[in-house]
Design a protein around this motif. Structure first.
Motif, short mmCIF file in Angstrom:
data_model
loop_
_atom_site.label_atom_id
_atom_site.label_comp_id
_atom_site.label_asym_id
_atom_site.label_seq_id
_atom_site.Cartn_x
_atom_site.Cartn_y
_atom_site.Cartn_z
N MET A 156 0.83 -1.19 0.00
CA MET A 156 0.00 0.00 0.00
C MET A 156 0.88 1.26 0.00
SD MET A 156 -3.06 1.09 2.62
CE MET A 156 -1.93 1.40 3.99
N TRP A 157 1.98 1.23 0.74
CA TRP A 157 2.89 2.38 0.76
C TRP A 157 3.51 2.60 -0.61
CZ3 TRP A 157 6.25 2.98 5.79
CH2 TRP A 157 5.40 2.97 6.90
N ARG A 158 3.90 1.49 -1.26
CA ARG A 158 4.53 1.62 -2.57
C ARG A 158 3.54 2.14 -3.61
NH1 ARG A 158 6.32 -3.59 -1.26
NH2 ARG A 158 5.20 -4.50 -3.02
N THR A 159 2.30 1.71 -3.51
CA THR A 159 1.27 2.19 -4.44
C THR A 159 1.05 3.69 -4.26
OG1 THR A 159 0.19 0.01 -4.38
CG2 THR A 159 -1.09 1.88 -5.22
N SER A 160 0.95 4.11 -3.01
CA SER A 160 0.76 5.53 -2.73
C SER A 160 1.99 6.33 -3.17
CB SER A 160 0.52 5.76 -1.23
OG SER A 160 -0.63 5.04 -0.80
N ALA A 161 3.18 5.78 -2.94
CA ALA A 161 4.41 6.47 -3.33
C ALA A 161 4.48 6.64 -4.84
CB ALA A 161 5.63 5.69 -2.83
N THR A 162 4.04 5.62 -5.59
CA THR A 162 4.05 5.71 -7.05
C THR A 162 3.10 6.80 -7.53
OG1 THR A 162 4.54 3.35 -7.21
CG2 THR A 162 3.66 4.43 -9.18
N PHE A 163 1.92 6.89 -6.92
CA PHE A 163 0.95 7.91 -7.29
C PHE A 163 1.52 9.31 -7.04
CE2 PHE A 163 -2.47 10.83 -6.14
CZ PHE A 163 -3.32 10.71 -7.23
N VAL A 164 2.08 9.52 -5.85
CA VAL A 164 2.64 10.84 -5.50
C VAL A 164 3.83 11.16 -6.40
CG1 VAL A 164 3.81 12.15 -3.68
CG2 VAL A 164 1.83 10.73 -3.12
N HIS A 165 4.69 10.18 -6.62
CA HIS A 165 5.89 10.39 -7.42
C HIS A 165 5.53 10.81 -8.85
CE1 HIS A 165 10.29 9.69 -7.71
NE2 HIS A 165 10.03 9.44 -8.99
N ASP A 166 4.57 10.13 -9.44
CA ASP A 166 4.21 10.42 -10.83
C ASP A 166 3.59 11.80 -10.99
OD1 ASP A 166 5.17 7.94 -11.39
OD2 ASP A 166 3.23 7.00 -11.78
N TRP A 167 2.64 12.14 -10.13
CA TRP A 167 1.96 13.42 -10.28
C TRP A 167 2.84 14.59 -9.86
CZ3 TRP A 167 -2.04 14.42 -13.17
CH2 TRP A 167 -2.90 13.36 -13.51
N LEU A 168 3.68 14.37 -8.85
CA LEU A 168 4.60 15.43 -8.46
C LEU A 168 5.65 15.66 -9.54
CD1 LEU A 168 5.38 17.49 -6.34
CD2 LEU A 168 6.70 15.72 -5.15
N ALA A 169 6.05 14.59 -10.23
CA ALA A 169 6.99 14.74 -11.34
C ALA A 169 6.41 15.63 -12.43
CB ALA A 169 7.35 13.37 -11.90
#
Length: 212
Positions: A156-169
């Motif tokens: 769940m942490w990795r999924t959330s991290a991927t979402f934040v990482h992509d949109w923040l990028a």
């Protein structure tokens, strides 16, 4: 009566050294260039990973991933190395110090009021950008590490991290484009980062509260 001798015209002399003021030291310029280079690699490799047309054009996805990961991991290092410079530490203090003139600058900028805006060595827009990009870089580093070392965090942490990482990028890409656009519109500011010096007239006009 002796003939009048005309005084020969003297060639225009170059600007005196006093017409230039020192804005950035060599260490500060190195930090900016190194950080810009690493950030550029991060953005370009991210584009190659997420835009299908670029991915097909570049190929070698494994190499692109490696470049993206290591450039992101190394991104904080120029700033950390720059802490050895007294001038760089002083500039960090200037960037973190806000005053009433910064509110005036922001109000004029938002309302697009023409004319000069009060600013010290850094204006309020530059201070906001520095604070935002620092926070964004730290978030990108943290979420990127979660995505890289998958065994350290729950799914769940990795999924959330991927979402934040992509949109923040995506947000970083837009903000960087604006930052570059502002720099392209101010040749003297670019000269300061390239050579370390700016014209005194520019400094007095754009940074009237700065006392170099």
């Amino acid at each position: 009566m002796s003939p009048r001798l005309d005084t020969p015209a003297t060639p225009s002399s170059p600007p005196s050294p006093s017409a230039q003021v020192r804005r950035f030291s060599r260490a500060e310029r190195w930090v900016h260039r190194s950080t810009a280079a690493l950030m550029g690699v991060c953005v370009l490799t991210a584009a190659c990973l997420y835009i299908p047309q670029l991915a097909e054009l570049v190929g070698r996805r494994a190499l692109v991933v490696t470049l993206h990961e290591w450039s992101g991991l190394l991104l904080p290092l120029p700033v950390l190395a720059g802490l050895a410079s007294r001038a760089f530490r002083a500039d960090l203090t200037h960037l973190n110090r806000w005053g009433p003139h910064d509110r005036v600058w922001l109000r004029k900028a938002v309302r697009r009021v023409p004319g000069p805006r009060p600013a010290a060595k850094f204006n309020a827009g530059q201070k906001l950008y520095a604070a935002w990009i620092t926070g964004a870089t730290l978030v990108m580093l943290g979420t990127g590490l979660m995505m890289w070392f998958t065994h350290l965090t729950p799914l769940m942490w990795r999924t959330s991290a991927t979402f934040v990482h992509d949109w923040l990028a995506l947000t970083i890409g837009i903000v960087l484009a604006g930052h570059i656009g502002m720099a392209l519109g101010d040749p003297e500011a670019r000269k300061g980062l390239r050579t370390g010096s700016v014209r005194r007239e520019w400094a007095e006009r754009e940074h009237s509260l700065w006392r170099p």
